[in-house]
Design an enzyme around this catalytic site. Sequence first.
Site, mmCIF file in Angstrom:
data_model
loop_
_atom_site.group_PDB
_atom_site.id
_atom_site.type_symbol
_atom_site.label_atom_id
_atom_site.label_comp_id
_atom_site.label_asym_id
_atom_site.label_seq_id
_atom_site.Cartn_x
_atom_site.Cartn_y
_atom_site.Cartn_z
ATOM 1 N N GLY A 164 0.785 -1.225 0.000
ATOM 2 C CA GLY A 164 0.000 0.000 0.000
ATOM 3 C C GLY A 164 0.821 1.281 0.000
ATOM 4 O O GLY A 164 0.297 2.329 0.315
ATOM 5 N N GLY A 165 2.094 1.181 -0.355
ATOM 6 C CA GLY A 165 2.861 2.405 -0.624
ATOM 7 C C GLY A 165 3.726 2.930 0.509
ATOM 8 O O GLY A 165 4.586 3.767 0.281
ATOM 9 N N ARG A 292 -7.044 -12.407 1.486
ATOM 10 C CA ARG A 292 -8.333 -12.067 2.108
ATOM 11 C C ARG A 292 -9.361 -11.810 1.018
ATOM 12 O O ARG A 292 -9.012 -11.712 -0.162
ATOM 13 C CB ARG A 292 -8.174 -10.770 2.913
ATOM 14 C CG ARG A 292 -7.711 -9.618 2.030
ATOM 15 C CD ARG A 292 -7.816 -8.253 2.649
ATOM 16 N NE ARG A 292 -7.635 -7.223 1.646
ATOM 17 C CZ ARG A 292 -6.473 -6.773 1.204
ATOM 18 N NH1 ARG A 292 -5.345 -7.254 1.672
ATOM 19 N NH2 ARG A 292 -6.424 -5.830 0.272
ATOM 20 N N ARG A 336 -16.270 3.474 -5.239
ATOM 21 C CA ARG A 336 -16.270 3.570 -3.772
ATOM 22 C C ARG A 336 -16.780 4.956 -3.390
ATOM 23 O O ARG A 336 -16.288 5.967 -3.899
ATOM 24 C CB ARG A 336 -14.860 3.379 -3.221
ATOM 25 C CG ARG A 336 -14.270 2.020 -3.542
ATOM 26 C CD ARG A 336 -12.975 1.823 -2.785
ATOM 27 N NE ARG A 336 -12.321 0.586 -3.166
ATOM 28 C CZ ARG A 336 -11.332 0.027 -2.480
ATOM 29 N NH1 ARG A 336 -10.865 0.618 -1.383
ATOM 30 N NH2 ARG A 336 -10.786 -1.106 -2.880
HETATM 31 C C1 MV4 Z 1 5.855 -0.479 -8.154
HETATM 32 C C2 MV4 Z 1 5.601 0.528 -9.098
HETATM 33 C C3 MV4 Z 1 6.458 0.620 -10.185
HETATM 34 N N1 MV4 Z 1 7.501 -0.214 -10.292
HETATM 35 N N2 MV4 Z 1 6.929 -1.279 -8.320
HETATM 36 C C4 MV4 Z 1 2.434 0.781 -5.062
HETATM 37 C C5 MV4 Z 1 1.906 0.046 -3.867
HETATM 38 C C6 MV4 Z 1 2.738 -1.158 -3.711
HETATM 39 N N3 MV4 Z 1 1.882 -2.284 -3.548
HETATM 40 C C7 MV4 Z 1 3.570 -1.259 -4.936
HETATM 41 N N4 MV4 Z 1 3.346 -0.071 -5.727
HETATM 42 C C8 MV4 Z 1 4.041 0.167 -6.863
HETATM 43 N N5 MV4 Z 1 5.086 -0.640 -7.082
HETATM 44 C C9 MV4 Z 1 7.701 -1.141 -9.367
HETATM 45 N N6 MV4 Z 1 8.751 -1.946 -9.500
HETATM 46 C C10 MV4 Z 1 4.500 1.360 -8.909
HETATM 47 C C11 MV4 Z 1 3.721 1.194 -7.781
HETATM 48 C C12 MV4 Z 1 2.632 2.108 -7.657
HETATM 49 C C13 MV4 Z 1 1.307 1.681 -7.767
HETATM 50 C C14 MV4 Z 1 0.967 0.348 -7.947
HETATM 51 C C15 MV4 Z 1 -0.335 -0.051 -8.053
HETATM 52 C C16 MV4 Z 1 -1.353 0.885 -7.972
HETATM 53 C C17 MV4 Z 1 -1.057 2.197 -7.775
HETATM 54 C C18 MV4 Z 1 0.264 2.619 -7.670
HETATM 55 C C19 MV4 Z 1 0.549 3.965 -7.471
HETATM 56 C C20 MV4 Z 1 1.851 4.374 -7.377
HETATM 57 C C21 MV4 Z 1 2.884 3.440 -7.441
#
Ligand code: MV4
Length: 448
Positions: A164-165, A292, A336
Site C-alpha cells: 500500500g505504498g 483475504r 467507492r
Molecule cells: C511499483 C511501481 C512501479 N515499479 N513497483 C504501489 C503500492 C505497492 N503495492 C507497490 N506499488 C508500486 N510498485 C515497481 N517496480 C508502482 C507502484 C505504484 C502503484 C501500484 C499499483 C497501484 C497504484 C500505484 C501507485 C503508485 C505506485
Amino acid sequence: MFKKILIANRGEIALRIIRTAKEMGIKTVAVYSTADKESLHVRFADEAVCIGPPPSAQSYLNMASIIAAAEITNSDAIHPGYGFLSENAKFSEICRAHGIKFIGASPEMINAMGDKANAKATMLKSGVPVVPGSEGLIESAEEGIRLAKDIGYPVIIKATAGGGGRGMRIIWEDAEFEKNWDSAKQESKAAFGNDGIYMEKYVEEPRHIEIQLAGDQYGNVCHLSERDCSIQRRHQKLLEESPSPFITPELREKMGAAAIAGAKSINYEGLGTIEFLVDKHRNFYFMEMNTRIQVEHPVTEEVINYDLVKEQILIAAGVPISGKNYYPTKHAIECRINAEDPYNNFRPTPGKIEYLHKPGGHGVRVDTHIYAGYTIPSNYDSMIAKMIVCAQTREEAIIKMERALGEFIIEGPGIKTTIPLQIKLMQNEDFKSGNFTTAFMNTFDINK
Ligand code: MV4
C-alpha cells in the site's frame, strides 16, 4: 457445515457476510464497538457482542475480546472480512489453537505472503514473472547504488513488511539514493517495526491488474479473471472494474496461468488475489498477494455471476471447488463512495446522515451499511458505500454508473462525499476510452 459464524468486522462487509450466511442457513454473531451500537450489522445478526470502545485497537483489533465473544456464543468459525485482523497471522493461529475455523488464510500462508521480498522470491521460483531487482533484502545504500547500476534508473525501494505504498521511494539517480534510503528505512521501522528494504526496477506508469483466485484443500486452484484497479489516489482505490479495458484474452490466459502456478506452489487454500503491475508493452509482473476477500470482490461476483463469500465459506468447510476458471460474461464497475470532501483534499466528513436516497434499477447494486439517521463515526475508514453496476458492455456500464450516481443522495450537516468526483470520472474522455494508468489521478482535476 458451520452452524454459527462470528463476523470480526463492521460496516458494509459485516453486512455482506451476514447476508450470505443467512442464505446458507448459518447463524451469525456480530461484534461491535460502542461507536457501532446502532449499526445494521448489529441489528441483522442473530446475536451481537460488544467488544470494546471506539478505537480499533481496543475493539476490532482486540483478539482476546473477539475470541471470548466466539467462545461464549459457541461460534464454530470466524470471518474476518477485509482490513482489521484479516491478514494477521497471529490471529489466524489463535483461532486454530481454539478450534475455531478462521475463514481466511492459514498463519503459514499469511506469513509467506506478508513478507514481500520473501513472497517475490517464492513467486520467482514457481515461474511467475517478477520485476528485475535485488535478490532479497539490500543491506546498505552503497549496495543499492551498486545494484542500481545493473538494473538502471529509475529504481524503487520498498519495505519488505510494506504494501500500500508505505516505506516506498522512487529513486532517479545516485545522488538521491542515500537520503531516500534513510527515510524509507525510518518510515518502515516506525510503520511496521521491520526496516527490511528490497529494490526493483521502477515500472513507469503501470496498470494495476489483479487476478482473483480460489483454491481448496485438495490442491485445486482456479482463477476468476481480473479486476483493473488502476484508478486510485495515494494508494486508495476509487474505482475498480472487470474485465480490464487493457487486457486481451491472450493476456488474461497468461496472467491467469501465472497466478494459478504461484498459488499452487504454496498450496494456497481459500480466496486470494495476486496483484500485477502491467507495463505499456503488456509485460506483467507479480507485485503482492492478498490473502483475504477484497473490497472490490463484487465486481468479480457480477461478471462471473457467483457469490464469493459463499465460495469462501464452502472452501473453509472442506467442500471442493469445481476447478474450472471463470470468465467475464458482462462488464462491471464499482465506485467507492467515501464520506470525504473531494474539493478539499479528501478531508473526512463524519456526521449524521439526515436524508438518504439509494439508487436502483436494473444492474445496480449498492453495498452499504448506511441509513437515514445513521451517524458516520470518525474512528474508522471513511468508505460508506460501494456502488456496483453491471451491463453488457463497458460503454453501457459507464452510462449506467453516471445515471445511478446522479440518484445517490446522502445529506447531513457537514457531510460531503466522493460522488461528484465519480460523476466527473464517468464523463472523462481518457477514462471512457480505457486509456489510463495508475498515474491517472495525479493529473485529474475535479474542477475541470
Ligand atoms: C511499483 C511501481 C512501479 N515499479 N513497483 C504501489 C503500492 C505497492 N503495492 C507497490 N506499488 C508500486 N510498485 C515497481 N517496480 C508502482 C507502484 C505504484 C502503484 C501500484 C499499483 C497501484 C497504484 C500505484 C501507485 C503508485 C505506485
